[in-house]
Design an enzyme around this catalytic site. Structure first.
Site, PDB file in Angstrom:
ATOM      1  N   TYR A 152     -10.742   2.366  16.176  1.00  0.00           N
ATOM      2  CA  TYR A 152     -10.879   3.655  16.872  1.00  0.00           C
ATOM      3  C   TYR A 152     -12.348   4.025  17.109  1.00  0.00           C
ATOM      4  O   TYR A 152     -12.641   5.114  17.597  1.00  0.00           O
ATOM      5  CB  TYR A 152     -10.116   4.772  16.145  1.00  0.00           C
ATOM      6  CG  TYR A 152     -10.534   5.044  14.712  1.00  0.00           C
ATOM      7  CD1 TYR A 152     -11.762   5.614  14.417  1.00  0.00           C
ATOM      8  CD2 TYR A 152      -9.673   4.763  13.657  1.00  0.00           C
ATOM      9  CE1 TYR A 152     -12.138   5.883  13.115  1.00  0.00           C
ATOM     10  CE2 TYR A 152     -10.035   5.024  12.347  1.00  0.00           C
ATOM     11  CZ  TYR A 152     -11.279   5.577  12.082  1.00  0.00           C
ATOM     12  OH  TYR A 152     -11.657   5.839  10.792  1.00  0.00           O
ATOM     13  N   LYS A 169     -18.441   6.110  13.630  1.00  0.00           N
ATOM     14  CA  LYS A 169     -18.239   4.691  13.955  1.00  0.00           C
ATOM     15  C   LYS A 169     -18.542   4.430  15.433  1.00  0.00           C
ATOM     16  O   LYS A 169     -19.033   3.351  15.786  1.00  0.00           O
ATOM     17  CB  LYS A 169     -16.811   4.257  13.625  1.00  0.00           C
ATOM     18  CG  LYS A 169     -16.449   4.348  12.137  1.00  0.00           C
ATOM     19  CD  LYS A 169     -16.919   3.144  11.357  1.00  0.00           C
ATOM     20  CE  LYS A 169     -16.301   3.088   9.963  1.00  0.00           C
ATOM     21  NZ  LYS A 169     -16.831   1.975   9.169  1.00  0.00           N
TER      22      LYS A 169
END
Ligand code: HXC
Length: 286
Positions: A152, A169
């Site tokens: 994701y 991330k």
């Protein structure tokens, strides 16, 4: 799968190297001839993994640091120098693996909860990459960075209920691709791995915190199983090795097809029985 000297002569720093996927990578890299420098916040797991690597006959040392603090990162490189007797410990490879995450409704989060996750994941990875990258460039030596993100992390996707992690991330992936180009002229290669579900204590205790949720996640998976840490460790070994010398700025997904399962319009039809199919085929217009 690999020559046993694939990583001979290499010195690899792994953040979060005492536990979970960091530990699995550390042990695999050691089997392939590398020396390891393990960094994390908790001393006990770092000591244990270091002992386990030394028992395999490889060289390893550890240092406890919170990578959210850039000064602590500079200090850990001084410690590597002392341990291994070479400038910045002769580290030629960095694995940004340390992460922080928990499942939560975003409206319940405090700003400090967001900071805690983004601090570990994004700032921590940037601090380590910057500190080592500067040294590699000044010493005119090549370097390799491997960033552990998630499926994701793709900014076109994200994920509900882990918003700080998704933001952080995505930033790490942007850093990977940006620096892969900017630092190619310095012979520094950056890549990422995007793991799907790997059952580690750190992740599952915070993200899938019951047997029932775990079962649900497994059933939802196209292969009906989670990843094995050694599967990720082998991919990581390839990506940091010279064999992957022309792989740069890439993010390799390792999730057994979980991510694309969510994308295909009709993928949920895998739940249908043969009888359901027969009924549908009889009903549909030719
Ligand atoms: C809401 C929470 C919370 C939770 C902590 N906080 N846990 N808020 N729900 N479950 C809040 C706290 O109340 C505090 O805010 C702030 O976050 C900081 O918490 P601390 O405990 O003081 O911080 P710290 O000790 O630094 O801990 C960091 C942490 C923790 C990220 C919160 O979970 C941690 O250390 N995690 C490390 C290991 C880990 O998470 N591994 C999983 C990685 S898995 P206030 O406002 O009260 O001060 C992964 C990818 C998985 O990344 C992909 C799967 C497909």
């Amino acid at each position: 799968m690999f020559q046993t000297d694939l990583l001979k002569g290499r010195t690899i720093l792994i953040t979060g190297g005492g536990t979970g996927l960091g530990r699995a990578m550390a042990l695999r890299f050691a089997e392939l001839g590398a020396s390891l420098f393990l960094v994390g916040r908790r001393e006990d797991p770092l000591k244990q993994t270091t002992r386990d690597i030394i028992a395999k006959g490889a060289r390893a040392a550890w240092f406890s640091a919170d990578i959210r603090d850039f000064a602590a990162v500079e200090k850990l490189l001084d410690a590597a120098e002392k341990e291994f007797g070479r400038p910045f410990g002769g580290i030629d490879t960095l694995v940004n693996n340390a992460a922080g995450n928990f499942i939560a409704r975003t409206e319940k989060l405090s700003p400090n909860a967001f900071n805690a996750v983004v601090g570990i994941v994004l700032h921590g990875a940037f601090h380590c990459t910057l500190a080592l990258g500067r040294r590699w460039i000044a010493a005119k030596q090549p370097g390799t960075v491997l960033n552990i993100v998630t499926t994701y992390a793709d900014a076109n996707c994200g994920s509900g209920f882990v918003v700080p992690s998704a933001c952080a991330k995505a930033g790490v992936l942007a850093m990977t691709r940006s620096l892969a180009v900017e630092w190619a002229r310095h012979h520094i290669r950056l890549n990422a791995i995007a793991p799907g579900p790997f059952p580690t204590e750190g992740a599952f205790s915070r993200l899938v915190p019951s047997k029932e949720l775990e079962e649900r996640a497994r059933n939802h998976h196209p292969m009906k199983r989670f990843g094995r840490p050694e599967e990720l460790a082998n991919l990581a070994a390839y990506l940091v090795s010279e064999q992957a010398g022309y792989v740069n700025g890439e993010c390799v997904v390792i999730d057994g097809g979980e991510w694309i399962n969510g994308a295909g319009e009709f993928n949920h039809f895998t739940d249908m029985s043969d009888a359901d199919w027969d009924a549908m085929e009889a009903a549909r217009k030719k």
